[in-house]
Design a protein around this motif. Structure first.
Motif, mmCIF file in Angstrom:
data_model
loop_
_atom_site.group_PDB
_atom_site.id
_atom_site.type_symbol
_atom_site.label_atom_id
_atom_site.label_comp_id
_atom_site.label_asym_id
_atom_site.label_seq_id
_atom_site.Cartn_x
_atom_site.Cartn_y
_atom_site.Cartn_z
ATOM 1 N N GLU A 53 132.693 3.145 83.381
ATOM 2 C CA GLU A 53 131.855 4.301 83.630
ATOM 3 C C GLU A 53 130.471 3.858 84.093
ATOM 4 N N GLU A 54 129.830 4.730 84.839
ATOM 5 C CA GLU A 54 128.516 4.429 85.381
ATOM 6 C C GLU A 54 127.487 4.392 84.264
ATOM 7 N N LYS A 55 126.636 3.372 84.272
ATOM 8 C CA LYS A 55 125.632 3.207 83.229
ATOM 9 C C LYS A 55 124.260 3.636 83.723
ATOM 10 N N TRP A 56 123.391 3.964 82.754
ATOM 11 C CA TRP A 56 122.016 4.339 83.039
ATOM 12 C C TRP A 56 121.196 3.064 83.197
ATOM 13 N N GLN A 57 120.764 2.793 84.411
ATOM 14 C CA GLN A 57 120.091 1.529 84.719
ATOM 15 C C GLN A 57 118.586 1.655 84.505
ATOM 16 N N VAL A 58 118.065 0.796 83.626
ATOM 17 C CA VAL A 58 116.648 0.781 83.299
ATOM 18 C C VAL A 58 116.084 -0.588 83.660
ATOM 19 N N VAL A 59 115.040 -0.596 84.474
ATOM 20 C CA VAL A 59 114.364 -1.845 84.849
ATOM 21 C C VAL A 59 113.060 -1.926 84.055
ATOM 22 N N VAL A 60 112.802 -3.113 83.495
ATOM 23 C CA VAL A 60 111.624 -3.316 82.652
ATOM 24 C C VAL A 60 110.557 -4.084 83.425
ATOM 25 N N TYR A 61 109.355 -3.527 83.447
ATOM 26 C CA TYR A 61 108.194 -4.235 84.004
ATOM 27 C C TYR A 61 107.302 -4.628 82.837
ATOM 28 N N GLU A 62 107.034 -5.927 82.684
ATOM 29 C CA GLU A 62 106.275 -6.424 81.542
ATOM 30 C C GLU A 62 104.921 -6.984 81.988
ATOM 31 N N GLU A 63 103.952 -6.780 81.113
ATOM 32 C CA GLU A 63 102.624 -7.356 81.307
ATOM 33 C C GLU A 63 102.341 -8.307 80.146
ATOM 34 N N ASP A 64 102.414 -9.604 80.415
ATOM 35 C CA ASP A 64 102.141 -10.648 79.421
ATOM 36 C C ASP A 64 103.055 -10.556 78.205
ATOM 37 N N THR A 65 104.265 -10.098 78.400
ATOM 38 C CA THR A 65 105.249 -10.076 77.304
ATOM 39 C C THR A 65 106.579 -10.606 77.816
ATOM 40 N N GLU A 66 107.428 -10.985 76.902
ATOM 41 C CA GLU A 66 108.762 -11.481 77.254
ATOM 42 C C GLU A 66 109.776 -10.893 76.274
ATOM 43 N N ILE A 67 109.919 -9.581 76.334
ATOM 44 C CA ILE A 67 110.833 -8.943 75.383
ATOM 45 C C ILE A 67 111.966 -8.187 76.080
ATOM 46 N N ALA A 68 112.078 -8.315 77.378
ATOM 47 C CA ALA A 68 113.140 -7.605 78.102
ATOM 48 C C ALA A 68 114.517 -8.047 77.619
ATOM 49 N N GLY A 69 114.669 -9.357 77.379
ATOM 50 C CA GLY A 69 115.961 -9.860 76.910
ATOM 51 C C GLY A 69 116.310 -9.315 75.535
ATOM 52 N N SER A 70 115.318 -9.337 74.617
ATOM 53 C CA SER A 70 115.556 -8.791 73.276
ATOM 54 C C SER A 70 115.849 -7.300 73.335
ATOM 55 N N LEU A 71 115.155 -6.597 74.241
ATOM 56 C CA LEU A 71 115.376 -5.157 74.387
ATOM 57 C C LEU A 71 116.791 -4.878 74.864
ATOM 58 N N SER A 72 117.279 -5.687 75.799
ATOM 59 C CA SER A 72 118.642 -5.502 76.311
ATOM 60 C C SER A 72 119.670 -5.665 75.197
ATOM 61 N N ASP A 73 119.474 -6.686 74.348
ATOM 62 C CA ASP A 73 120.416 -6.916 73.244
ATOM 63 C C ASP A 73 120.360 -5.778 72.219
#
Length: 423
Positions: A53-73
């Motif tokens: 099924e089609e998923k809701w695609q969210v792109v993360v723009y970060e400013e001086d952070t590195e939490i996109a990977g943790s957010l995905s999990d």
């Protein structure tokens, strides 16, 4: 009594054979089937569950952070329909890509000096708010974990901080209902209030319409000379009442069969409030009693008011007070579901025009002494008898009145004509 039976049978058969009866019965039957199979129907419009099924695609723009990977999990645990990925361009470029439809939402994340996460969610529409709620919950968990690391807290210590308070409720009166019993009673009472309200509203209007229609055809002038008005009123009331019971019986059978066939899907969520398996038998019995009382009360009132008009088009005006009383009783009853012990609910439950709905709410939600509903029922029965006696006088004179007038002031004129016709 033979004439009484003829009028009753005529009123019943005319409505049973009418197109309106068939249409409303079929429509509400389909509504009942749809409501009891709602989850199965909605599942037909969802994905097959095989991961395609089609998923809701969210792109993360970060400013001086590195939490996109943790957010995905973290989001994968909460909602598998959301796909989170890191943005590889500047915010302006990402916003342009969002507007071009390359993904569904843009999540801009920054960190304050105090260690708080600031996030801004941007999408074409906010109707899909469940996704943003899940993203917010995931970010809250990440922020709590980051704070725990700074304070050198263990996982158990962090769990203790986030642990909800154990809060239970109990009544010191043994006869009081528990919270679970109140939830179950609330669902049953809500359904029965709706049934009583709609039935009284629809069938009262049906009686008034039939009286006005027969009056316009001059049939009343013949009937009034051969059948006592009191017999005519209650013959029509019983006839239309049997029509209503026939419809309700059909809908009840359909509902029971549909619920039994769909019992495996009616679990959790809103359906937890409609667990009728443990519903009180006394509540159902009271529901039937108050349904009959409400019907006879408003049907009697509608019958003699309907005799005041010469055209069915004028019914809405003359029945306006009846509709206001019914709607007022329903509103009080729904308010009473939340606060059944309120003073205004207690007082209005003894007012006959509100008793069928408001007292029933109190009976269903509270363990009140038997004498309270007994008094309310007695007052309502007395009101029905008084309305029947007075209504017969208005009915006798009202069916002899013709013209465009449809004011409640015509009641006095109808009573005067009744006295003249009787003499």
């Amino acid at each position: 009594m033979n004439r009484f039976g003829l009028i009753l049978a005529k009123s019943y058969m005319n409505k049973i054979k009418s197109k309106s009866f068939l249409i409303t019965t079929i429509i509400f039957t389909l509504v009942i089937i749809g409501a009891t199979n709602f989850q199965s129907i909605t599942s037909l419009f969802e994905g097959s569950g095989d991961g395609d099924e089609e998923k809701w695609q969210v792109v993360v723009y970060e400013e001086d952070t590195e939490i996109a990977g943790s957010l995905s999990d973290q989001v994968a645990i909460l909602n598998s329909s959301i796909e989170v990925s890191g943005g590889e361009a500047g915010r302006v470029d990402l916003e342009e890509q969002l507007e071009n439809g390359e993904f569904d939402a843009l999540l801009s994340i920054s960190m304050t000096e105090a260690g708080r996460i600031d996030a801004e969610y941007l999408s074409a529409s906010l109707t899909a708010n469940s996704y943003s709620v899940d993203l917010q919950a995931a970010l809250q968990t990440i922020q709590s974990n980051m704070a725990a690391n700074r304070l050198s807290l263990s996982a158990d210590e962090l769990a203790t901080l986030n642990m909800p308070v154990a809060f239970s409720q109990a009544a010191y009166v043994d006869s009081a209902k528990s919270a679970e019993e109140l939830d179950q009673a609330r669902g049953l009472v809500y359904v029965l209030i709706f049934v009583i309200y709609m039935s009284v509203l629809i069938y009262s209007m049906m009686i008034a319409t039939e009286v006005a229609t027969e009056k316009s055809s001059r049939v009343m002038e013949i009937l009034i000379s051969s059948v006592p008005p009191i017999q005519q009123i209650f013959a029509k009331i019983l006839g239309i009442g049997l029509v209503g019971l026939t419809q309700i019986f059909i809908w009840a059978i359909v509902g029971i069969l549909s619920v039994n066939l769909s019992s495996d899907t009616l679990e959790g969520g809103i359906y937890s409030l409609f667990d009728f398996s443990s519903g009180s038998i006394s509540t159902i019995v009271y529901g039937i009693v108050f349904f009959l009382l409400g019907y006879f009360l408003y049907a009697t009132l509608a019958a003699f008011l309907g005799s005041l008009v010469s055209r069915s088009e004028d019914l809405q005006q003359v029945l306006m007070p009846v509709n206001i009383l019914i709607v007022g009783g329903a509103m009080l009853a729904f308010f009473g579901l939340a606060e059944p012990e309120s003073g205004y609910i207690t007082v209005t439950s003894y007012i006959p025009f509100f008793t069928p709905l408001v007292m029933f709410t109190r009976v269903g939600m509270l363990n009140i002494p038997f004498w309270e509903p007994a008094i309310a029922i007695s007052l309502t029965v007395l009101t029905i008898l008084v309305l029947g006696w007075f209504g017969a006088k208005v009915y006798r004179g009202g069916v002899l009145m013709y013209g465009n007038s449809s004011s409640l002031k015509d009641i006095k004129q109808a009573v005067q004509l009744s006295k003249k016709e009787k003499s």
